[in-house]
Design a protein around this motif. Structure first.
Motif, PDB file in Angstrom:
ATOM      1  N   VAL A  99      20.544   2.366  80.475  1.00  9.02           N
ATOM      2  CA  VAL A  99      19.739   3.297  81.269  1.00  9.02           C
ATOM      3  C   VAL A  99      18.612   3.769  80.357  1.00  9.02           C
ATOM      4  O   VAL A  99      18.862   4.276  79.258  1.00  9.02           O
ATOM      5  N   VAL A 100      17.367   3.571  80.822  1.00 13.22           N
ATOM      6  CA  VAL A 100      16.206   3.857  79.973  1.00 13.22           C
ATOM      7  C   VAL A 100      15.432   5.062  80.528  1.00 13.22           C
ATOM      8  O   VAL A 100      15.173   5.130  81.732  1.00 13.22           O
ATOM      9  N   GLY A 101      15.069   5.977  79.667  1.00 11.71           N
ATOM     10  CA  GLY A 101      14.220   7.101  80.073  1.00 11.71           C
ATOM     11  C   GLY A 101      12.763   6.745  79.838  1.00 11.71           C
ATOM     12  O   GLY A 101      12.404   6.293  78.748  1.00 11.71           O
ATOM     13  N   LEU A 102      11.953   6.927  80.875  1.00 13.64           N
ATOM     14  CA  LEU A 102      10.532   6.567  80.762  1.00 13.64           C
ATOM     15  C   LEU A 102       9.690   7.825  80.670  1.00 13.64           C
ATOM     16  O   LEU A 102       9.716   8.662  81.576  1.00 13.64           O
ATOM     17  N   GLY A 103       8.933   7.951  79.601  1.00 10.85           N
ATOM     18  CA  GLY A 103       8.018   9.079  79.457  1.00 10.85           C
ATOM     19  C   GLY A 103       6.751   8.848  80.262  1.00 10.85           C
ATOM     20  O   GLY A 103       6.664   7.909  81.061  1.00 10.85           O
ATOM     21  N   THR A 104       5.765   9.704  80.022  1.00 12.43           N
ATOM     22  CA  THR A 104       4.506   9.553  80.753  1.00 12.43           C
ATOM     23  C   THR A 104       3.344   9.480  79.757  1.00 12.43           C
ATOM     24  O   THR A 104       3.510   9.735  78.568  1.00 12.43           O
ATOM     25  N   GLY A 105       2.190   9.131  80.295  1.00  9.61           N
ATOM     26  CA  GLY A 105       1.015   8.974  79.442  1.00  9.61           C
ATOM     27  C   GLY A 105       0.714   7.499  79.263  1.00  9.61           C
ATOM     28  O   GLY A 105       1.499   6.632  79.670  1.00  9.61           O
ATOM     29  N   SER A 106      -0.418   7.226  78.640  1.00  6.67           N
ATOM     30  CA  SER A 106      -0.867   5.831  78.554  1.00  6.67           C
ATOM     31  C   SER A 106       0.035   4.976  77.664  1.00  6.67           C
ATOM     32  O   SER A 106       0.268   3.800  77.947  1.00  6.67           O
ATOM     33  N   THR A 107       0.588   5.534  76.598  1.00  7.72           N
ATOM     34  CA  THR A 107       1.445   4.739  75.707  1.00  7.72           C
ATOM     35  C   THR A 107       2.780   4.426  76.389  1.00  7.72           C
ATOM     36  O   THR A 107       3.238   3.268  76.387  1.00  7.72           O
ATOM     37  N   ALA A 108       3.379   5.435  76.983  1.00 11.23           N
ATOM     38  CA  ALA A 108       4.649   5.219  77.682  1.00 11.23           C
ATOM     39  C   ALA A 108       4.452   4.240  78.847  1.00 11.23           C
ATOM     40  O   ALA A 108       5.346   3.445  79.159  1.00 11.23           O
TER      41      ALA A 108
ATOM     42  N   ASP B 147       8.764   7.670  74.669  1.00  9.81           N
ATOM     43  CA  ASP B 147       7.759   8.648  75.066  1.00  9.81           C
ATOM     44  C   ASP B 147       6.568   8.602  74.124  1.00  9.81           C
ATOM     45  O   ASP B 147       6.723   8.263  72.943  1.00  9.81           O
ATOM     46  N   GLY B 148       5.427   8.976  74.646  1.00  7.65           N
ATOM     47  CA  GLY B 148       4.234   9.124  73.821  1.00  7.65           C
ATOM     48  C   GLY B 148       4.202  10.541  73.259  1.00  7.65           C
ATOM     49  O   GLY B 148       5.148  11.330  73.447  1.00  7.65           O
ATOM     50  N   VAL B 149       3.128  10.883  72.602  1.00  8.30           N
ATOM     51  CA  VAL B 149       3.029  12.195  71.969  1.00  8.30           C
ATOM     52  C   VAL B 149       1.558  12.522  71.733  1.00  8.30           C
ATOM     53  O   VAL B 149       0.731  11.611  71.609  1.00  8.30           O
ATOM     54  N   ASP B 150       1.236  13.805  71.726  1.00  5.98           N
ATOM     55  CA  ASP B 150      -0.142  14.207  71.403  1.00  5.98           C
ATOM     56  C   ASP B 150      -0.306  14.424  69.906  1.00  5.98           C
ATOM     57  O   ASP B 150      -1.320  14.067  69.331  1.00  5.98           O
ATOM     58  N   GLU B 151       0.693  15.032  69.290  1.00  2.00           N
ATOM     59  CA  GLU B 151       0.713  15.198  67.824  1.00  2.00           C
ATOM     60  C   GLU B 151       2.158  15.055  67.359  1.00  2.00           C
ATOM     61  O   GLU B 151       3.085  15.468  68.060  1.00  2.00           O
ATOM     62  N   VAL B 152       2.327  14.524  66.149  1.00  2.32           N
ATOM     63  CA  VAL B 152       3.657  14.504  65.537  1.00  2.32           C
ATOM     64  C   VAL B 152       3.484  14.829  64.057  1.00  2.32           C
ATOM     65  O   VAL B 152       2.549  14.344  63.418  1.00  2.32           O
ATOM     66  N   ASP B 153       4.378  15.695  63.530  1.00  2.00           N
ATOM     67  CA  ASP B 153       4.273  15.989  62.095  1.00  2.00           C
ATOM     68  C   ASP B 153       5.286  15.145  61.319  1.00  2.00           C
ATOM     69  O   ASP B 153       6.060  14.381  61.915  1.00  2.00           O
ATOM     70  N   ILE B 154       5.282  15.282  60.020  1.00  2.00           N
ATOM     71  CA  ILE B 154       6.105  14.380  59.208  1.00  2.00           C
ATOM     72  C   ILE B 154       7.600  14.679  59.326  1.00  2.00           C
ATOM     73  O   ILE B 154       8.421  13.915  58.852  1.00  2.00           O
TER      74      ILE B 154
END
Ligand SMILES: O=C(CO)[C@H](O)[C@H](O)COP(=O)(O)O
Length: 298
Positions: A73-82, A135-142
Motif C-alpha cells: 500500500v503506497v501513500g502518494l504525496g502531492t506537488g510536482s515531484t510526487a 512526498d515532495g518538500v519545500d525545504e528540508v534541513d540536515i
C-alpha cells in the motif's frame, strides 16, 4: 503554488546549505564521486534551472518507486515531484513489474493523477497500514525536518506520511537548507471561523502571517478540507522546528501546520553536476557539502 502574492516577499536571504563563502563551481571531493562537479548555485536563492529540475524530479521518482514491492500500500504525496513518482509507479504497474499495489492519495489531485496513470486508489480508512509513502518538500534541513504545504495539502500529507512504515522524501538539491523557514513561510491550515484569533496568536509566536490568496478566484485559498491557509514567515528562520510545530498546532483553530519533524525515514536528494544527475541520501549530500567547505577554506 496557488498564492497570488509572491513568496518572494517572505524570502529573508541566506539559510541555504550553500555557504556564501563557497565558490559557485567546486570539485566534489566526496570519495565515491571524485571529479563530479556540483553546480553551486546562487547561495541566497539556490535556484535549479527548470530543465535540470525536471530531470532531477524524474531521477528522484524512479529511485523512489524502485523501493516499492508487489502487494504494498503506497501513500502518494502531492506537488510536482510526487506527481512524477505517481507516473513512474503507474509505469511499473503497467509493465507488470509490480502487482497488487494500491495507493492512498493525500488529496483530490493526487487521486486524479493516480487514476490517470493506472494506479488503483483506496481510502485511507480502508487499509490497515501504509507500507511506503513518497512526498515532495519545500525545504528540508540536515536533520530531516521538513517544511511542506506549498500546495496547501500538508494536513493530509502529514497524516499519510506519519501512517507509513517508510516515509521517503524527494528533494532536489535546491530544497536542502541549513535552517527551515529561510526561503519559505510556514503554511498553517486554519478553520475559517477562527481566522482572526489564530492570526493574532501567530504574531505572538514571532510570525508574520498572511492569508494565502487564490489564483483565478477572488478571495482566499480554500483547502480540500474546507479550511484557509495562512503563510507565516519567520524573519530569522526557525530555530527549533519540532518546538514551533507543536506550538503552532496548540493554537485553537489551527488544523495543522507545514513543519514536519521526526516523520521522514529517508530523504533522497537529486544533485546535478554538469550533465550528470545523481540521487543520493541526504547524509551523503551533507558529507559532500562539508568536504567542499573544507576544501575551499583550506
Ligand atoms: O507540500 C507540498 C504540497 O502541499 C509539496 O510536496 C511541496 O510543495 C513540494 O512541491 P514540488 O514537488 O512541486 O516542489
Amino acid at each position: 503554488m496557488q498564492a497570488a502574492v509572491s513568496f518572494k516577499q517572505f524570502v529573508t536571504g541566506g539559510g541555504s546549505l550553500f555557504d556564501s563563502n563557497v565558490k559557485r563551481q567546486v570539485k566534489c571531493c566526496y570519495p565515491k564521486r571524485k571529479g563530479m562537479t556540483i553546480s553551486m548555485l546562487q547561495p541566497s536563492t539556490n535556484v535549479v534551472a527548470p530543465e535540470a529540475r525536471d530531470a532531477l524530479k524524474r531521477a528522484l521518482a524512479k529511485k523512489a518507486v524502485g523501493l516499492v514491492k508487489s502487494g504494498m500500500v503506497v501513500g502518494l504525496g502531492t506537488g510536482s515531484t510526487a506527481s512524477v513518482a505517481t507516473e513512474e509507479l503507474g509505469k511499473l504497474i503497467k509493465q507488470r513489474k509490480l502487482k497488487d499495489v494500491v495507493a492512498v492519495g493525500a488529496n483530490y489531485q493526487s487521486r486524479v493523477l493516480a487514476r490517470q496513470f493506472g494506479v488503483k486508489t483506496v481510502d485511507l480508512n480502508d487499509v490497515n497500514q501504509i507500507d511506503i509513502a513518497f512526498d515532495g518538500v519545500d525545504e528540508v534541513d540536515i536533520n530531516k525536518n521538513l517544511l511542506k504545504g506549498g500546495g496547501a495539502a500538508h494536513t493530509m500529507q502529514k497524516v499519510l506520511d506519519s501512517a507509513a512504515k517508510e516515509c521517503i522524501i524527494l528533494a532536489d538539491q535546491s530544497k536542502v537548507v541549513l535552517q527551515l523557514g529561510t526561503t519559505f513561510p510556514v503554511p498553517v491550515e486554519v478553520l475559517p471561523a477562527a481566522i482572526s484569533p489564530v492570526l493574532r496568536k501567530l504574531v505572538t509566536l514571532g510570525g508574520v502571517p498572511e492569508i494565502r490568496s487564490a489564483l483565478r478566484k477572488d478571495g482566499p485559498v480554500i483547502t480540500d478540507l474546507g479550511n484557509m491557509i495562512v503563510d507565516v514567515s519567520f524573519p530569522n528562520g526557525i530555530e527549533n522546528p519540532a518546538e514551533l510545530e507543536k506550538y503552532i498546532n496548540l493554537i485553537p483553530g489551527v488544523v495543522e501546520n507545514g513543519i514536519v519533524s521526526g516523520i521522514a525515514t529517508s530523504v533522497l536528494v537529486g544533485i546535478q553536476g554538469g550533465d550528470d544527475i545523481e540521487v543520493i541520501d541526504l547524509a551523503d549530500f551533507v558529507k559532500i557539502i562539508n568536504s567542499q567547505k573544507e576544501t575551499t577554506s583550506a
